[in-house]
Design a protein around this motif. Structure first.
Motif, PDB file in Angstrom:
ATOM      1  N   SER A  43      12.950  -2.013 -16.148  1.00 40.59           N
ATOM      2  CA  SER A  43      14.209  -2.418 -15.531  1.00 40.59           C
ATOM      3  C   SER A  43      14.998  -3.293 -16.493  1.00 40.59           C
ATOM      4  O   SER A  43      14.450  -3.846 -17.451  1.00 40.59           O
ATOM      5  N   ILE A  44      16.270  -3.432 -16.219  1.00 44.37           N
ATOM      6  CA  ILE A  44      17.128  -4.293 -17.030  1.00 44.37           C
ATOM      7  C   ILE A  44      16.596  -5.726 -17.009  1.00 44.37           C
ATOM      8  O   ILE A  44      16.560  -6.412 -18.026  1.00 44.37           O
ATOM      9  N   LYS A  45      16.176  -6.136 -15.814  1.00 42.26           N
ATOM     10  CA  LYS A  45      15.644  -7.497 -15.657  1.00 42.26           C
ATOM     11  C   LYS A  45      14.437  -7.713 -16.589  1.00 42.26           C
ATOM     12  O   LYS A  45      14.376  -8.697 -17.319  1.00 42.26           O
ATOM     13  N   VAL A  46      13.504  -6.783 -16.561  1.00 37.45           N
ATOM     14  CA  VAL A  46      12.298  -6.908 -17.391  1.00 37.45           C
ATOM     15  C   VAL A  46      12.673  -6.868 -18.875  1.00 37.45           C
ATOM     16  O   VAL A  46      12.199  -7.685 -19.679  1.00 37.45           O
ATOM     17  N   ASN A  47      13.540  -5.947 -19.244  1.00 33.11           N
ATOM     18  CA  ASN A  47      13.973  -5.849 -20.643  1.00 33.11           C
ATOM     19  C   ASN A  47      14.601  -7.161 -21.113  1.00 33.11           C
ATOM     20  O   ASN A  47      14.293  -7.667 -22.187  1.00 33.11           O
TER      21      ASN A  47
END
Ligand code: PLP
Length: 225
Positions: free
Chosen positions: A2-6
Motif C-alpha cells: 500500500s501507499i502507506k506501507v511504501n
C-alpha cells in the motif's frame, strides 16, 4: 504494497539522516495523495503547473508543494502564491520571473538551481560555469523576493550504478564548493535535491538532503490515461 506501507518504509529508512522525503505524486489521483498524507507525508512534488495548482486547491493547506519539473516563465504566476520550493530553476530569466511574481504576492520564494550532471542532452540544468555566472551577476544581486537555498540534479537514467554515483558525487562536491560563495539571505547552500526511486540510496550515500520519490511510493505511472 500500500501507499502507506511504501511511504512509512521509506521514511523509516531515512530516519536520523537529515533527508527530506518529497512524495512525487504527478499523474496520481487525489485519493492516492490523501493516503500518503494520512501516513504523514507533507511534502509533495509535481512537475506540471496545472496539476500542482489543482491538487493544492483540493488538499489540506499544510502541505508543502514542490515544483520539480521544467517550469515555463508564463506559468510562474499560478504557483507563486503558495509554492514551497521550486527545484528546477535553470536560467536567470526564469529566476527574474519568479522574483517578480513573488514580489506581487509579497513573499520570498525559495528555489533550487538545477545543475546539469547527466550525460543525456535532454535533461535540463545549468552548467557549473553558467551557475557561477548567474549568482555573480548584478541582476541576481537585485532580486529581493527570491532566495536560492540549494541545488538540484538528476543523474543519467542508467543501470550503471558507478556512473550514477560519480555524477551525484560530483554534484555534492560542487555544492560544497558553492558554500564558499554564499550570500546570506540570497544564496545559501542548505539543500541538495538529488535521488529518485531508482537511485535515492546512492544519492543519500553521496550527500543528498532531499529525495524526490514517485513510483516507489505510488506505483508506476501510466501516462496513457
Ligand atoms: C517524476 C520525477 C521524479 C520521481 O521519479 P520516480 O522515478 O517515480 O521516483 C523525481 N524528480 C523529477 C524531476 C521527476 O520529474
Amino acid at each position: 504494497m500500500s501507499i502507506k506501507v511504501n511511504y512509512e518504509q521509506l521514511r523509516d529508512g531515512l530516519e536520523g539522516k537529515g533527508v527530506t522525503l518529497v512524495a512525487v505524486s504527478k499523474t496520481k489521483p487525489l485519493e492516492m495523495l490523501r493516503e500518503a498524507y494520512d501516513a504523514g507525508a507533507r511534502d509533495f512534488g509535481e512537475n506540471k503547473v496545472q496539476e500542482l495548482v489543482g491538487k493544492h486547491e483540493e488538499l489540506p493547506q499544510d502541505i508543502r508543494w514542490h515544483m520539480i519539473g521544467h517550469l515555463q516563465r508564463n506559468k510562474v504566476k499560478y504557483i507563486a502564491p503558495f509554492v514551497h520550493l521550486i527545484h528546477s530553476v535553470d536560467s536567470l530569466a526564469l529566476l527574474k520571473e519568479v522574483n517578480k511574481r513573488a514580489a506581487n504576492n509579497e513573499r520570498v520564494i525559495n528555489v533550487l538551481l538545477q545543475v546539469h550532471i547527466a550525460e543525456e542532452e535532454t535533461k535540463f540544468g545549468l552548467t557549473p560555469d553558467e551557475l557561477k555566472e548567474l549568482i555573480a551577476s548584478e541582476e541576481f544581486a537585485a532580486f529581493a523576493n527570491v532566495k536560492v537555498v540549494g541545488l538540484m540534479g538528476m543523474a543519467t537514467n542508467t543501470g550503471d550504478e558507478e556512473k550514477v554515483r560519480t555524477e551525484f558525487s560530483a554534484l555534492r562536491k560542487f555544492f560544497d564548493e558553492m558554500k564558499s560563495k554564499e550570500q546570506p539571505g540570497k544564496f545559501e547552500m542548505d539543500e541538495l535535491s538529488m535521488g529518485m526511486s531508482g537511485d535515492w540510496g546512492i544519492a543519500v550515500e553521496e550527500g543528498s538532503t532531499m529525495i524526490r520519490v514517485g513510483s516507489s511510493i505510488f506505483g508506476a505511472r501510466n501516462y496513457n490515461i
